[in-house]
Design an enzyme around this catalytic site. Structure first.
Site, PDB file in Angstrom:
ATOM      1  N   SER A  10     -12.596  -1.436   0.502  1.00 60.91           N
ATOM      2  CA  SER A  10     -11.992  -2.535  -0.265  1.00 60.91           C
ATOM      3  C   SER A  10     -12.655  -3.850   0.114  1.00 60.91           C
ATOM      4  O   SER A  10     -13.100  -4.023   1.265  1.00 60.91           O
ATOM      5  CB  SER A  10     -10.503  -2.599   0.080  1.00 60.91           C
ATOM      6  OG  SER A  10      -9.948  -3.825  -0.354  1.00 60.91           O
ATOM      7  N   TYR A  43      -4.464  -3.698   6.836  1.00 61.13           N
ATOM      8  CA  TYR A  43      -5.156  -2.986   5.745  1.00 61.13           C
ATOM      9  C   TYR A  43      -6.627  -3.417   5.713  1.00 61.13           C
ATOM     10  O   TYR A  43      -7.530  -2.561   5.665  1.00 61.13           O
ATOM     11  CB  TYR A  43      -4.474  -3.290   4.410  1.00 61.13           C
ATOM     12  CG  TYR A  43      -5.169  -2.678   3.217  1.00 61.13           C
ATOM     13  CD1 TYR A  43      -4.973  -1.347   2.871  1.00 61.13           C
ATOM     14  CD2 TYR A  43      -6.045  -3.438   2.429  1.00 61.13           C
ATOM     15  CE1 TYR A  43      -5.621  -0.785   1.776  1.00 61.13           C
ATOM     16  CE2 TYR A  43      -6.690  -2.891   1.332  1.00 61.13           C
ATOM     17  CZ  TYR A  43      -6.478  -1.564   1.009  1.00 61.13           C
ATOM     18  OH  TYR A  43      -7.137  -1.010  -0.075  1.00 61.13           O
TER      19      TYR A  43
HETATM   20  N1  LIG Z   1      -6.021  -0.242  -6.586  1.00 56.00           N
HETATM   21  C1  LIG Z   1      -6.722  -1.196  -6.009  1.00 56.00           C
HETATM   22  O1  LIG Z   1      -6.763  -2.348  -6.457  1.00 56.00           O
HETATM   23  C2  LIG Z   1      -7.547  -0.892  -4.790  1.00 56.00           C
HETATM   24  C3  LIG Z   1      -8.433  -1.879  -4.335  1.00 56.00           C
HETATM   25  C4  LIG Z   1      -9.215  -1.620  -3.224  1.00 56.00           C
HETATM   26  C5  LIG Z   1      -9.135  -0.388  -2.606  1.00 56.00           C
HETATM   27  N2  LIG Z   1      -8.234   0.549  -3.062  1.00 56.00           N
HETATM   28  C6  LIG Z   1      -8.200   1.833  -2.356  1.00 56.00           C
HETATM   29  O2  LIG Z   1      -8.294   2.881  -3.285  1.00 56.00           O
HETATM   30  C7  LIG Z   1      -7.682   4.056  -2.747  1.00 56.00           C
HETATM   31  C8  LIG Z   1      -6.721   4.646  -3.735  1.00 56.00           C
HETATM   32  O3  LIG Z   1      -5.763   3.662  -4.050  1.00 56.00           O
HETATM   33  P1  LIG Z   1      -4.910   3.666  -5.404  1.00 56.00           P
HETATM   34  O4  LIG Z   1      -4.922   2.266  -5.900  1.00 56.00           O
HETATM   35  O5  LIG Z   1      -5.338   4.764  -6.294  1.00 56.00           O
HETATM   36  O6  LIG Z   1      -3.466   3.894  -4.766  1.00 56.00           O
HETATM   37  P2  LIG Z   1      -2.393   5.026  -5.003  1.00 56.00           P
HETATM   38  O7  LIG Z   1      -1.229   4.640  -4.167  1.00 56.00           O
HETATM   39  O8  LIG Z   1      -2.199   5.232  -6.467  1.00 56.00           O
HETATM   40  O9  LIG Z   1      -3.091   6.325  -4.395  1.00 56.00           O
HETATM   41  C9  LIG Z   1      -3.093   6.642  -3.033  1.00 56.00           C
HETATM   42  C10 LIG Z   1      -2.862   8.137  -2.903  1.00 56.00           C
HETATM   43  O10 LIG Z   1      -2.955   8.470  -1.507  1.00 56.00           O
HETATM   44  C11 LIG Z   1      -1.857   9.332  -1.192  1.00 56.00           C
HETATM   45  N3  LIG Z   1      -1.494   9.171   0.211  1.00 56.00           N
HETATM   46  C12 LIG Z   1      -0.828   8.126   0.772  1.00 56.00           C
HETATM   47  N4  LIG Z   1      -0.642   8.346   2.070  1.00 56.00           N
HETATM   48  C13 LIG Z   1      -1.197   9.559   2.351  1.00 56.00           C
HETATM   49  C14 LIG Z   1      -1.303  10.330   3.539  1.00 56.00           C
HETATM   50  N5  LIG Z   1      -0.780   9.925   4.705  1.00 56.00           N
HETATM   51  N6  LIG Z   1      -1.949  11.527   3.468  1.00 56.00           N
HETATM   52  C15 LIG Z   1      -2.459  11.963   2.290  1.00 56.00           C
HETATM   53  N7  LIG Z   1      -2.376  11.273   1.138  1.00 56.00           N
HETATM   54  C16 LIG Z   1      -1.755  10.077   1.170  1.00 56.00           C
HETATM   55  C17 LIG Z   1      -0.733   8.898  -2.120  1.00 56.00           C
HETATM   56  O11 LIG Z   1       0.244   9.913  -2.289  1.00 56.00           O
HETATM   57  C18 LIG Z   1      -1.480   8.546  -3.399  1.00 56.00           C
HETATM   58  O12 LIG Z   1      -1.587   9.651  -4.269  1.00 56.00           O
HETATM   59  C19 LIG Z   1      -7.052   3.606  -1.415  1.00 56.00           C
HETATM   60  O13 LIG Z   1      -7.957   3.922  -0.369  1.00 56.00           O
HETATM   61  C20 LIG Z   1      -6.929   2.115  -1.579  1.00 56.00           C
HETATM   62  O14 LIG Z   1      -6.915   1.455  -0.331  1.00 56.00           O
HETATM   63  C21 LIG Z   1      -7.455   0.323  -4.136  1.00 56.00           C
END
Ligand SMILES: NC(=O)c1ccc[n+]([C@@H]2O[C@H](COP(=O)([O-])OP(=O)(O)OC[C@H]3O[C@@H](n4cnc5c(N)ncnc54)[C@H](O)[C@@H]3O)[C@@H](O)[C@H]2O)c1
Length: 252
Positions: A152, A165
């Site tokens: 990120s 984070y």
């Molecule tokens: N959406 C954004 O704007 C954004 C920006 C930068 C980075 N990210 C990163 O993208 C990735 C996915 O994020 P997203 O936006 O799709 O979020 P999301 O919450 O939709 O998806 C995260 C998934 O990880 C699973 N999860 C959570 N804790 C867990 C654990 N302990 N063990 C196994 N699975 C687990 C959840 O059940 C969920 O399905 C993450 O690494 C997040 O940090 C997202």
């Protein structure tokens, strides 16, 4: 689905239950011909992803695991091997995005050490442990491999909040370079996605329209980044088209 630039490859996507989030990568990789293991702490959503892929004619399996549970991580790699016989691609995408934890991740002076440990362990140690479990299987497969870590922009800069984070994603950036160097002799590549705000359904429900408009207005094309845009880059990095690309942080 057996045609495509990922035909013959088996891919694990952690956080693969998040079909409206970046876990949407699962379906993109399947459309490119990969066999997909959708791995998530949420068994139901992982199963839903795998079912959608199978209904569309692809090959997929759902595995429940927890980034904080080493035994479940070992079982994830074993289940993928038992199901499909090899692992070629690992998208380390799951992270602690819990709505219970995120509001507690504010400034450093207010940091609760338990919150720090929960987030850092899931995001940084969890990424390491999944990688540690999967790479020996990639090596045994003898055809190299591709690891894509979801990082990120929060890992690249200072912010007033997200004080664990952000550092946990900074750790993933550093880990990506270490992994790239250590696994290169086995032709296993490792890259990271340095993501901006990605308009997932989860974020859309958290942000006001005004906040979304503000984020979009600061992008070059005045368009939001969506999970599909991320998935397209993952497909490229997972493919042999990226065969010489490793140790890179991809700012999307
Ligand atoms: N959406 C954004 O704007 C954004 C920006 C930068 C980075 N990210 C990163 O993208 C990735 C996915 O994020 P997203 O936006 O799709 O979020 P999301 O919450 O939709 O998806 C995260 C998934 O990880 C699973 N999860 C959570 N804790 C867990 C654990 N302990 N063990 C196994 N699975 C687990 C959840 O059940 C969920 O399905 C993450 O690494 C997040 O940090 C997202």
């Amino acid at each position: 689905m057996s045609e495509g630039r990922l035909a013959g490859k088996v891919a694990i996507v952690t956080g693969g239950g998040s079909g409206s989030g970046i876990g949407a990568t699962c379906e993109r990789l399947a459309r490119a011909g990969a066999t997909v293991v959708a791995a998530d702490i949420n068994e139901q959503t992982a199963e839903a992803t795998a079912t959608r892929i199978r209904d569309a004619g692809g090959r997929a399996l759902a595995v429940q695991f927890d980034l904080l549970d080493s035994a479940s991580i070992a079982a994830l790699a074993e289940t993928a091997m038992a199901g499909f016989g090899r692992i070629d691609v690992l998208h380390n995408n799951a992270a602690n995005t819990s709505p219970q934890v995120f509001p507690k991740d504010q400034g450093i002076l207010d940091m609760d050490s338990e919150v720090w440990d929960a987030v850092f362990a899931a995001n940084a140690r969890g990424t390491m442990e999944v990688t540690r479990a999967v790479v020996p299987r990639m090596i045994a497969g003898g055809r190299g491999g591709a690891i894509i870590n979801t990082s990120s922009g929060a890992g690249q800069m200072g912010q007033m909040a997200m004080s664990v984070y952000g550092p946990s994603k900074g750790a993933i950036n550093a880990f990506t370079r270490y992994a790239a160097l250590q696994f290169a002799p086995h032709r296993i590549r490792c890259n990271a996605l340095v993501l901006p705000v990605v308009l997932t359904r989860g974020l859309e429900s958290l942000f006001t329209q005004e906040q979304i408009d503000d984020v979009v207005s600061r992008t070059p094309f005045k368009e939001p980044t969506r999970p599909a845009d991320v998935a397209a880059v993952v497909e490229f990095l997972a493919s042999d088209d990226a065969r010489l690309i490793t140790g890179k942080l991809w700012e999307i």
